[in-house]
Design a protein around this motif. Structure first.
Motif, PDB file in Angstrom:
ATOM      1  N   VAL A  68       0.152  16.770 -17.515  1.00 58.61           N
ATOM      2  CA  VAL A  68       1.056  17.918 -17.538  1.00 58.61           C
ATOM      3  C   VAL A  68       2.486  17.451 -17.694  1.00 58.61           C
ATOM      4  CG1 VAL A  68       1.913  19.910 -16.246  1.00 58.61           C
ATOM      5  CG2 VAL A  68      -0.498  19.267 -16.083  1.00 58.61           C
ATOM      6  N   GLN A  69       3.225  18.097 -18.583  1.00 59.37           N
ATOM      7  CA  GLN A  69       4.664  17.910 -18.719  1.00 59.37           C
ATOM      8  C   GLN A  69       5.364  19.201 -18.292  1.00 59.37           C
ATOM      9  OE1 GLN A  69       4.522  16.601 -22.970  1.00 59.37           O
ATOM     10  NE2 GLN A  69       6.135  15.230 -22.285  1.00 59.37           N
ATOM     11  N   CYS A  70       6.225  19.117 -17.300  1.00 58.26           N
ATOM     12  CA  CYS A  70       7.020  20.262 -16.869  1.00 58.26           C
ATOM     13  C   CYS A  70       8.382  20.169 -17.545  1.00 58.26           C
ATOM     14  CB  CYS A  70       7.167  20.275 -15.353  1.00 58.26           C
ATOM     15  SG  CYS A  70       5.594  20.454 -14.484  1.00 58.26           S
ATOM     16  N   GLN A  71       8.612  21.005 -18.528  1.00 58.13           N
ATOM     17  CA  GLN A  71       9.867  20.994 -19.259  1.00 58.13           C
ATOM     18  C   GLN A  71      10.756  22.125 -18.770  1.00 58.13           C
ATOM     19  OE1 GLN A  71       8.696  21.072 -23.404  1.00 58.13           O
ATOM     20  NE2 GLN A  71       7.808  19.024 -23.314  1.00 58.13           N
ATOM     21  N   GLU A  72      11.963  22.259 -19.370  1.00 55.29           N
ATOM     22  CA  GLU A  72      12.942  23.204 -18.869  1.00 55.29           C
ATOM     23  C   GLU A  72      12.439  24.642 -18.851  1.00 55.29           C
ATOM     24  OE1 GLU A  72      13.657  20.714 -20.703  1.00 55.29           O
ATOM     25  OE2 GLU A  72      15.388  19.694 -19.862  1.00 55.29           O
ATOM     26  N   ALA A  73      11.758  25.057 -19.891  1.00 51.85           N
ATOM     27  CA  ALA A  73      11.346  26.455 -19.988  1.00 51.85           C
ATOM     28  C   ALA A  73       9.866  26.623 -20.267  1.00 51.85           C
ATOM     29  CB  ALA A  73      12.160  27.160 -21.083  1.00 51.85           C
ATOM     30  N   GLN A  74       9.117  25.523 -20.320  1.00 52.20           N
ATOM     31  CA  GLN A  74       7.706  25.635 -20.638  1.00 52.20           C
ATOM     32  C   GLN A  74       6.926  24.491 -20.011  1.00 52.20           C
ATOM     33  OE1 GLN A  74       7.570  25.468 -24.924  1.00 52.20           O
ATOM     34  NE2 GLN A  74       7.779  23.263 -25.009  1.00 52.20           N
ATOM     35  N   VAL A  75       5.623  24.653 -19.989  1.00 55.35           N
ATOM     36  CA  VAL A  75       4.737  23.611 -19.506  1.00 55.35           C
ATOM     37  C   VAL A  75       3.807  23.207 -20.647  1.00 55.35           C
ATOM     38  CG1 VAL A  75       3.121  25.340 -18.607  1.00 55.35           C
ATOM     39  CG2 VAL A  75       3.017  22.993 -17.756  1.00 55.35           C
ATOM     40  N   VAL A  76       3.585  21.910 -20.783  1.00 59.30           N
ATOM     41  CA  VAL A  76       2.696  21.369 -21.810  1.00 59.30           C
ATOM     42  C   VAL A  76       1.530  20.689 -21.095  1.00 59.30           C
ATOM     43  CG1 VAL A  76       2.452  19.805 -23.765  1.00 59.30           C
ATOM     44  CG2 VAL A  76       4.622  21.017 -23.393  1.00 59.30           C
ATOM     45  N   VAL A  77       0.333  21.161 -21.361  1.00 57.31           N
ATOM     46  CA  VAL A  77      -0.877  20.632 -20.718  1.00 57.31           C
ATOM     47  C   VAL A  77      -1.756  19.996 -21.788  1.00 57.31           C
ATOM     48  CG1 VAL A  77      -2.900  21.173 -19.320  1.00 57.31           C
ATOM     49  CG2 VAL A  77      -0.760  22.432 -18.959  1.00 57.31           C
TER      50      VAL A  77
END
Length: 398
Positions: A55-64
């Motif tokens: 999981v990547q927690c970015q500024e406005a979204q999450v990428v799984v």
């Protein structure tokens, strides 16, 4: 330590996982001020050494990113059987030839939920595996699974990632560069004595904002708040939106019934302007979050305020617009809801001097407007009501 088989950059996000030799059975964490992710893969009982979900927690979204060998058995699950969140969002990137599936979703999308702790905003969602029965319907060879996912955003630190402009700011925002004036917008305590230590508000409370500009090395300047707009996202042009200061310094929110929003008069200093706004949130928005984007600008302090450089509040007792300084006629365009045809502000061109003969720098009008004006952002602010579920203030796990 948690193993990330896809080589995501540290600093973007860190991975929590169960097991991994932890005798307590609790997740491990890497301590860092940037956002981090927590993933519970206990349902998967993975036998493979590779972690199946990253999981990547970015500024406005999450990428799984999901490895299709979800259970570590060597048998790849079908991408169509994987969804994200209670809204069952499909993958954004996948193909039959690839061994991984990628989901990309906004923090408020796919049915994610938000909870607030003293230290972080925590967005929760889940990776869902719901296999469609094929072959003989009497037997099954795999079972559904749910992988809880959380993104934790520290409330007292900046969040950033490579090549992306940060959108989370710790209660206030300051814009500055080598050639631009350093404008700031801060959320203040009720008595204006210090910055507020929390961004959680109850409907019925008042938001206290203090706009400022650092005038070092410049002639004395007077600061104005040209406009302020509230949105549910960091982008001030997004929808829905509500402009509570508009028309070059008219605090239009103060005209509404049962609202006390106003500019504070007198100013503490010419380069500071304070204003109070009754707390509000957007109807129908379950996140209860708002961002405030204000356009700030300056004029020379010895220039009289005019329709384009003003701070006007609506006085309900007199039913009149009243300026923080200057004559009342500069506020007349607030009533007309149009200040576009007002005369342009005046800027001095000739340098003036300090006492003792030292030259100080002026701001000639031919300079780019970005030198003497800027947009600043505060947020997110969490606005709740007594009818909402109580805000959870439990400490972070770890």
């Amino acid at each position: 330590v948690a193993y990330n088989p896809w080589g995501f950059l540290r600093g973007e996000a860190e991975l929590w996982r169960y097991g991994g030799g932890s005798s307590s059975g609790q997740p491990r964490a890497f301590s860092q001020p940037s956002p981090w992710a927590w993933v519970d893969v206990s349902q998967l009982q993975a036998a493979a050494p590779l972690h199946p979900v990253a999981v990547q927690c970015q500024e406005a979204q999450v990428v799984v990113t999901v490895h299709r060998d979800l259970f570590g058995t060597g048998r790849l699950v079908r991408a169509v059987d994987l969804t994200l969140g209670s809204a069952a969002c499909p993958p954004a990137v996948w193909s039959a030839a690839e061994s991984t599936v990628t989901f990309v979703a906004g923090l408020h999308e796919c049915g994610s939920t938000l909870r607030v702790t003293p230290d972080a905003l925590v967005y929760s969602t889940s990776l869902n595996y719901n296999p469609v029965l094929t072959g003989n319907p009497v037997i099954i060879r795999t079972s559904p699974a749910v992988v809880p996912i959380e993104c934790h955003y520290p409330r007292r630190d900046n969040v950033s990632s490579h090549g992306v402009k940060p959108t989370w700011v710790p209660f206030h925002s300051t814009l500055s560069s080598e050639e631009k004036l350093p404008f700031s917008l801060r959320l203040m305590s009720d008595d204006w004595s210090a910055e507020r230590g929390s961004t959680i508000f109850q409907l019925g409370e008042v938001l206290h904002f203090q706009a400022g500009v650092n005038t070092e090395n410049h002639a004395p300047l007077r600061l104005f708040v040209d406009s302020c707009v509230a949105t549910t996202a960091p982008d001030g042009s997004s929808s829905p939106q509500y402009a509570f200061i508009d028309f070059s310094g008219c605090l239009v929110d103060g005209q509404l019934d049962d609202v006390t929003s106003t500019f504070i008069s007198p100013r503490p200093r010419q380069d500071v302007l304070q204003f109070a706004v009754d707390a509000f949130r957007f109807a129908g928005d379950s996140s209860n979050l708002i961002y405030i984007t204000c356009h700030l600008k300056v004029s020379l302090a010895d220039q009289a305020p005019d329709p384009l450089n003003k701070a006007c509040s609506f006085n309900k007792a007199s039913n009149l617009w009243v300026p923080v300084e200057g004559t009342r006629d500069i506020c007349s365009c607030c009533e007309m809801r149009s200040c576009d045809l007002a005369r342009h502000s005046r800027w001095l061109h000739a340098p003036s001097r300090w006492q003792g003969g030292r030259v100080r720098r002026e701001l000639p009008s031919q300079l780019d407007p970005s030198v003497k004006e800027a947009d600043v952002v505060v947020g997110p602010l969490f606005i709740h009501s007594w009818r909402d579920h109580p805000v959870r203030r439990t400490p972070l796990r770890g």
